[in-house]
Design an enzyme around this catalytic site. Structure first.
Site, PDB file in Angstrom:
ATOM      1  CE  LYS A 126      -2.609  -8.834   0.737  1.00 37.94           C
ATOM      2  NZ  LYS A 126      -3.111  -7.603   1.310  1.00 37.94           N
TER       3      LYS A 126
ATOM      4  CB  SER B  52      -0.147  -8.156  -6.912  1.00 40.81           C
ATOM      5  OG  SER B  52      -1.284  -8.896  -7.535  1.00 40.81           O
TER       6      SER B  52
END
Length: 311
Positions: A52, A303
């Site tokens: 992110k 991720s």
């Protein structure tokens, strides 16, 4: 407007000396077990423990002086919050983060450490997002979306550029899907480099919002059930990301909670990799014999790694 390859390349240039490319490792154990070449893209090793930071930094760097003065606000279950808080501190911008009340303690403490103001509101991401929109009106801050923004998508797409040496027509990239920003950016970049590469998205059965939306041909909301993959528990895909997924993603599959737990354990036990539930979903999907793709090479995007130790 859909981001283009040039936008992702611009983000990659801006990241130089700020956000390092994450490692890609070959897993001999998983390759033997699953019968294809398995590579792991370790976004869990980013400074905040997730991909992110890419989208957050790319969005914030495009703010003008007046916008920076107003400060930024974001809604997040954790990883986007950390990304915005980290990028805001890096760029000396005041940040406020709205998080669901049951957010992971580890993620909440990490956001505090980066210096952002935290507001706890609601049970799910959608509740926090609505509160953030209200605060935009009340305080005049700039909203930093978690996924439905061209600059955010372009930032996440730099992962696809980093995978360029591995992309062949017989390669599949397997990516967790929440709101769709990560897979949208990777798909645009990867398919620009190698049009025949396959993009496979993964959702949890507790929140199959993109799968249901693809079935109906438009973004729809779903009920969110309890899940280990809280980072992708987004009840509706983005209005910008959804058509990108329709155009560029070959398949989106769903996995059970038991499979996610097994994948977290397998990554830890066999590869010494700490992955949160969302980050382990690509492996959970590949371990499921019903997944349609039979590529000779699979790249699994791990991720994030922000999992509670007691979990």
């Amino acid at each position: 407007m859909e981001p283009q390859l040039k936008d992702i390349e611009s983000a990659q240039r801006a990241f130089k000396g700020v956000i390092l490319p994450s490692p890609v490792i070959h897993s001999a154990y998983l390759s033997r077990t699953l019968g294809s070449e398995i590579f792991l893209k370790l976004e869990n090793l980013q400074e905040t423990g997730s991909f992110k930071v890419r989208g957050a930094y790319n969005r914030l760097r495009h703010l003008g002086p007046t916008e920076r003065e107003k400060g930024v606000i974001a809604a997040s279950a954790g990883n986007h919050a950390q990304g915005v808080a980290w990028a805001s501190r890096r760029l000396s911008i005041r940040a406020t983060i709205v998080m669901p009340e049951d957010v992971s303690l580890r993620k909440l403490l990490a956001v505090k450490e980066y210096g952002a103001e935290i507001i706890l509101f609601g049970k799910h991401y959608s509740d926090a997002h609505e509160r953030a929109l209200d605060l935009v009106q009340e305080r005049g801050m700039i909203l930093i979306p978690g996924f439905d923004d061209p600059f955010v998508i372009s930032g996440q797409g730099t992962i696809g550029l980093e995978l360029a040496p591995l992309l062949t027509p017989e390669t599949a990239i397997v990516v967790p899907v929440g709101g769709g920003g990560l897979i949208s950016g990777i798909a645009i970049a990867a398919k620009s480099i190698q049009p025949d590469v396959r993009l496979v998205g993964v959702q949890t059965r507790s929140c199959p919002s993109t799968i249901r939306s693809l079935e109906q041909g438009r973004p729809v909301e779903v009920e969110v059930g309890p899940t280990l993959a809280d980072g992708i528990a987004v009840n509706r895909p983005g209005s910008l990301t959804f058509p990108i997924i329709q155009a560029h993603v070959d398949e989106v599959v769903e996995v059970e909670e038991e499979s996610i737990a097994g994948a977290v354990l397998s990554l830890l036990d066999k590869s010494n990799i700490v992955a949160e539930g969302s980050g382990a979903t690509p492996l959970a999907a590949l371990m499921d014999p019903t997944m349609a793709t039979h590529a000779k090479r699979h790249i699994l995007v791990i991720s994030g790694g922000n999992i509670e130790i007691n979990m």
